[in-house]
Every structure is written in structure tokens, then in C-alpha cells.
Design an enzyme around this catalytic site. Structure first.
Site, PDB file in Angstrom:
ATOM      1  N   ASP A 197       9.438   2.660  -0.282  1.00  0.00           N
ATOM      2  CA  ASP A 197       8.422   3.346   0.507  1.00  0.00           C
ATOM      3  C   ASP A 197       8.614   2.977   1.979  1.00  0.00           C
ATOM      4  OD1 ASP A 197       6.241   4.431   1.716  1.00  0.00           O
ATOM      5  OD2 ASP A 197       4.738   3.468   0.439  1.00  0.00           O
ATOM      6  N   TYR A 250       0.857  -1.187   0.000  1.00  0.00           N
ATOM      7  CA  TYR A 250       0.000   0.000   0.000  1.00  0.00           C
ATOM      8  C   TYR A 250       0.888   1.230   0.000  1.00  0.00           C
ATOM      9  CZ  TYR A 250      -3.458   3.466   1.534  1.00  0.00           C
ATOM     10  OH  TYR A 250      -4.278   4.570   1.631  1.00  0.00           O
ATOM     11  N   LYS A 255       4.355   8.923   8.826  1.00  0.00           N
ATOM     12  CA  LYS A 255       4.181   8.333  10.148  1.00  0.00           C
ATOM     13  C   LYS A 255       5.215   8.805  11.196  1.00  0.00           C
ATOM     14  CE  LYS A 255       1.131   4.981   8.243  1.00  0.00           C
ATOM     15  NZ  LYS A 255       1.109   4.155   7.066  1.00  0.00           N
TER      16      LYS A 255
HETATM   17  C1  LIG Z   1       0.440   4.575   5.683  1.00  0.00           C
HETATM   18  C2  LIG Z   1       1.189   4.345   4.437  1.00  0.00           C
HETATM   19  C3  LIG Z   1       1.085   5.198   3.322  1.00  0.00           C
HETATM   20  C4  LIG Z   1       0.087   6.297   3.252  1.00  0.00           C
HETATM   21  O1  LIG Z   1       0.300   7.294   4.191  1.00  0.00           O
HETATM   22  P1  LIG Z   1      -0.914   8.271   4.598  1.00  0.00           P
HETATM   23  O2  LIG Z   1      -0.288   9.237   5.531  1.00  0.00           O
HETATM   24  O3  LIG Z   1      -1.971   7.403   5.213  1.00  0.00           O
HETATM   25  O4  LIG Z   1      -1.384   8.917   3.346  1.00  0.00           O
HETATM   26  C5  LIG Z   1       1.934   4.982   2.258  1.00  0.00           C
HETATM   27  N1  LIG Z   1       2.817   3.965   2.253  1.00  0.00           N
HETATM   28  C6  LIG Z   1       2.924   3.118   3.285  1.00  0.00           C
HETATM   29  C7  LIG Z   1       3.932   2.029   3.230  1.00  0.00           C
HETATM   30  C8  LIG Z   1       2.097   3.258   4.398  1.00  0.00           C
HETATM   31  O5  LIG Z   1       2.195   2.382   5.404  1.00  0.00           O
END
Ligand SMILES: *Cc1c(COP(=O)(O)O)cnc(C)c1O
Length: 427
Positions: A237, A143, A265
Site C-alpha cells: 500500500d 491504515y 494522495k
Molecule cells: C490515506 C491512506 C489510505 C486511505 O486513502 P483515502 O484517500 O483517505 O481513502 C490508505 N492507505 C494508506 C497507506 C493511507 O495513508
């Protein structure tokens, strides 16, 4: 015990679609009513019925120091008093960027945004702009936020051009997204045979959005190799794994390095922050230095920067935090595994630093299909619900991971394992 939350959920549903501002919060995959939270304190959440929960979700990752850490709280309060936002540069941005640059040797420059979604979306634009190519390659089960070209599902083949996974995404937008199987080198190679127009591979090097499924080292090396051979950029990512898996995220536990790295995060410590970062050459293409456009009214927001800055400084000053977090995460999953086997419950467990995962499955899944096929989702739903009733707040889906924080104690982990034992006895 959930009366107030049940009522609050009904009220919320009248004015907010599904009652929530992000779908996973609705508890759809486990059923029941999501507790409405009124406050957090250290390792605990408190809902509006006064129930307290040991929190293994940590706002889905950001709160590595738990709730209301006094250093972060003070930095935020002091910054707030000077104004919430200026839409002009502040030195806080330079300081936070410097912390990140300092820790990652493949990063020279950082651009801040306000969410992980924005970070990956911008990283992809940057990769396309720099390479002059159009296609992007992502893996099923990873994701990267909810931007149009990433909301794709795989077809039936090993490597396919994606079809939209949500109404509202035109097929024309996803026809440039190739979807491939995670941890499957054959599938990866096939993609590069089918397209010579791949701008980037985007991957969670430690996948945390299909449960915890780390990428094999061999697989990551193949990603790196194919990128190098094809003038394709590798986007790692690290929105979730950054400052979670280790002080340098996944980069600290794997050998492969990304050309572009995305963050979110933990770097915001609970405030809305995302970032994408790369070397001088690649970042020089970004506006205003270069021609690839990217912007944000609240990007680099001072209050958010202040929170992130204190958090990263604390982590950097105490790198042993990661050993402690890893040990506690291991203690938890090993304990769960032990009581599971005692009760004849098949359980697969894993950790990466402060990230932990468990699957109710006979064998360890290595990709999204296997997670879907191997795992007992009814069992998970039951476990989740019963643990919640006993005061333990786990992510409400088997496709999510858990997070350890510095404020969770060994004694609390022991209590959690005992609670799991009682529940599994009745499985
Ligand atoms: C949470 C997450 C996102 C998206 O971040 P948001 O702040 O919710 O838009 C993208 N990549 C990874 C790996 C994530 O865990």
C-alpha cells in the site's frame, strides 16, 4: 486568535457530525479547536482568523509542490473549461497510467479510482479473486482506508483473527482478516501456520499511520517469501509513500516488490484519485477483461487526472527533487532532535524521503504497541498546540507523519527548529 474558527466549528458541528468530514481533522487527540482554512499559498495555510501556518501536513500528503502550484493550477483550469466529467474514456487516463507503468518495473497496468480506500478495497478483491482464497492479513497500526474488512483490531495474541474496531462492521466481515504485529516475523509465520486460505498480505512498507515506522528489510523479505510459498499476493500500500518516499515510493528504497501496488494522495496532487496496479496477468482478471467486478462513475475523472499528470511529470523531469526533499526533511528532524536533547526531552526521529516522523519517546518504536507504550502523548499535544500558536502546522496526532514540500525553504526550517527550542525549554 482563533475566534472565527471557534465559531465556525460550533456551526459546523450543528450540521456535520463532529463538525468534520474525516475524524482526524477534529483535533481530538491534541484538544483545542481545529483552525478552519480559507486558503493555501505555497508553503502556507491561512485560517479564517487570518493566521498563517507553515504547512507540514500538505493535505495529509498529496501536495508535494505545496499549495497553488502554478503548473498544476493551470492544467486543472484548462481541463475544467472542457467539462468536469464524461463517464467515458479520456486519453488523460492513459497518460497518467503510462507515467506510473513507466516508473515501476513490476507494474503493467493501472486502474484508477477516487480514493485510497477504494484502491485498497479493490486490490483486496482482486487478490481474493485471483487466488480463490478468502483470508487477508494486515498489520496492527497500518491504515488502508475505512472499508469494512480493514476496520479491525488485534486480539491479545501475536496473530489473531480481527474483531471489528468500529460499530457497524459485522464480525462476520472481519473474521477473514488476520491481524499480525508489524516488524514481527514470528507473528507473521504463525499466521501462515494457522490459515492456508490467505489471499493477500496488505502492508504499508513504510508505515505512516502509526507515526513513521518503516518496515525492516528482513521483515518485508519474509512477507515476500511467505507469499511466494503460499500462493498469496503481496499488496504494498503506497497510497502515502508513493511518489513521496522516492520517485518510485517505498519501492525505491526497499528491495521487496509488491504483486499489487495501491496509490492515492500524490498521484492526485490534491484532487480525489486513487489507483491499484499490477502485472498483466493479475490485472487481466479485472472486469471488463476478466470477471472480477470493480467500477466507479467518477473514476479517472479528467480534472483529477490532469492534476496528477502534471505533478508526476514534474517529479519525473526533476528527480533531484527527492534529494532536496530528503535533505530538508533530515535537516528538520535533526534540528528538532538537537534542541530536544539540549532541553533534556527524549525524542526519536526518522525520515523516508519527504516523509518525516518524530516521537516523544526514549527509544524508537517498531510497531503499533510500542508507539502506544513508548510515546508521551501529553507532551505531543502540548508541542502541537504551542507550535500551532507560533505558526507551524503539524499533523494533529503522534500517530501521523509530517511531509516536506518543495516550497518549504531552509530558512523556514530553521525558524521551525528555533520555535521548537523555545517550546521545549518550558516542557
Ligand atoms: C490515506 C491512506 C489510505 C486511505 O486513502 P483515502 O484517500 O483517505 O481513502 C490508505 N492507505 C494508506 C497507506 C493511507 O495513508
Amino acid at each position: 486568535m482563533f475566534e472565527n474558527s471557534i465559531k465556525a466549528y460550533e456551526d459546523a458541528k450543528k450540521v456535520i457530525p463532529g463538525g468534520v468530514d474525516s475524524p482526524v481533522r477534529a483535533f481530538k487527540s491534541v484538544g483545542g479547536t481545529p483552525p478552519f482554512i480559507q486558503k493555501g499559498e505555497g508553503a502556507y495555510l491561512e485560517d479564517i482568523d487570518g493566521n498563517r501556518y507553515l504547512d507540514f501536513v500538505q493535505s495529509w500528503g498529496p501536495l508535494i509542490f505545496g499549495h497553488c502550484d502554478s503548473d498544476i493550477e493551470n492544467a486543472v483550469l484548462e481541463t475544467v473549461k472542457k467539462g468536469l466529467s464524461f463517464g467515458a474514456p479520456t486519453v488523460l487516463e492513459t497518460e497518467l497510467a503510462s507515467e506510473i507503468v513507466d516508473m515501476y518495473d513490476n507494474i503493467d497496468k493501472v486502474r484508477f479510482v477516487s480514493s485510497g480506500t477504494e484502491a485498497t478495497m479493490s486490490a483486496i478483491r482482486l487478490a481474493r479473486g485471483v487466488t480463490g482464497k478468502n483470508d487477508i492479513l494486515k498489520f496492527e497500526g497500518c491504515y488502508h482506508g475505512h472499508s469494512d474488512s480493514l476496520l479491525v483490531q488485534a486480539g491479545s495474541g501475536l496473530a489473531t483473527f480481527g474483531t471489528p474496531s468500529s460499530p457497524g462492521v459485522p464480525a462476520d466481515f472481519t473474521k477473514h482478516t488476520i491481524v499480525c504485529e508489524y516488524n514481527n516475523i514470528e507473528s507473521l509465520r504463525k499466521c501462515f501456520k494457522e490459515s492456508n486460505d490467505i489471499a493477500c498480505i496488505i502492508i504499508e512498507p513504510i508505515a505512516g499511520n502509526m507515526g513513521l515506522v518503516p518496515a525492516d528489510e528482513e521483515f518485508l523479505k519474509e512477507c515476500r517469501k511467505l507469499c511466494d510459498e503460499n500462493n498469496t499476493l503481496l499488496i504494498l500500500d503506497e497510497v502515502m509513500s508513493g511518489f513521496r518516499a522516492s520517485l518510485t515510493g517505498a519501492h525505491g528504497v526497499i528491495e521487496t516488490k509488491g504483486d499489487i501496488v495501491t496509490f492515492g494522495k500524490v498521484i492526485g496532487a490534491g484532487m480525489p484519485v486513487g489507483a491499484f496496479a499490477s502485472n498483466d496477468e493479475i490485472m487481466s482478471h479485472l472486469s471488463p477483461e476478466g470477471e472480477i467486478y470493480q467500477a466507479g462513475t467518477l473514476s479517472g475523472n479528467p480534472v483529477a487526472m490532469a492534476a496528477g499528470l502534471v505533478s508526476l511529470k514534474k517529479l519525473k523531469a526533476n528527480p533531484s527533487i527527492y534529494d532536496e526533499l530528503s535533505a530538508k526533511a533530515l535537516k528538520l528532524v535533526n534540528g528538532l532532535k538537537e534542541v530536544a536533547s539540549k532541553n533534556n526531552v527524549a525524542l526519536q526521529v526518522n525520515t523516508r524521503g519527504s516523509m518525516f516522523g518524530f516521537f516523544f519517546a526514549e527509544k524508537e518504536p517498531k510497531n503499533f504497541k510500542e508507539v502506544s507504550q513508548f510515546c508521551d502523548f501529553d507532551r505531543f499535544a502540548k508541542f502541537h498546540h504551542e507550535m500551532l500558536k507560533k505558526g507551524f502546522y503539524f499533523a494533529c496526532s503522534q500517530y501521523e507523519v509530517g511531509f516536506m514540500s518543495t516550497v518549504i525553504t531552509e530558512e523556514e526550517i530553521n525558524r521551525c527548529i528555533e520555535a521548537a527550542d523555545e517550546i521545549m525549554k518550558n516542557f
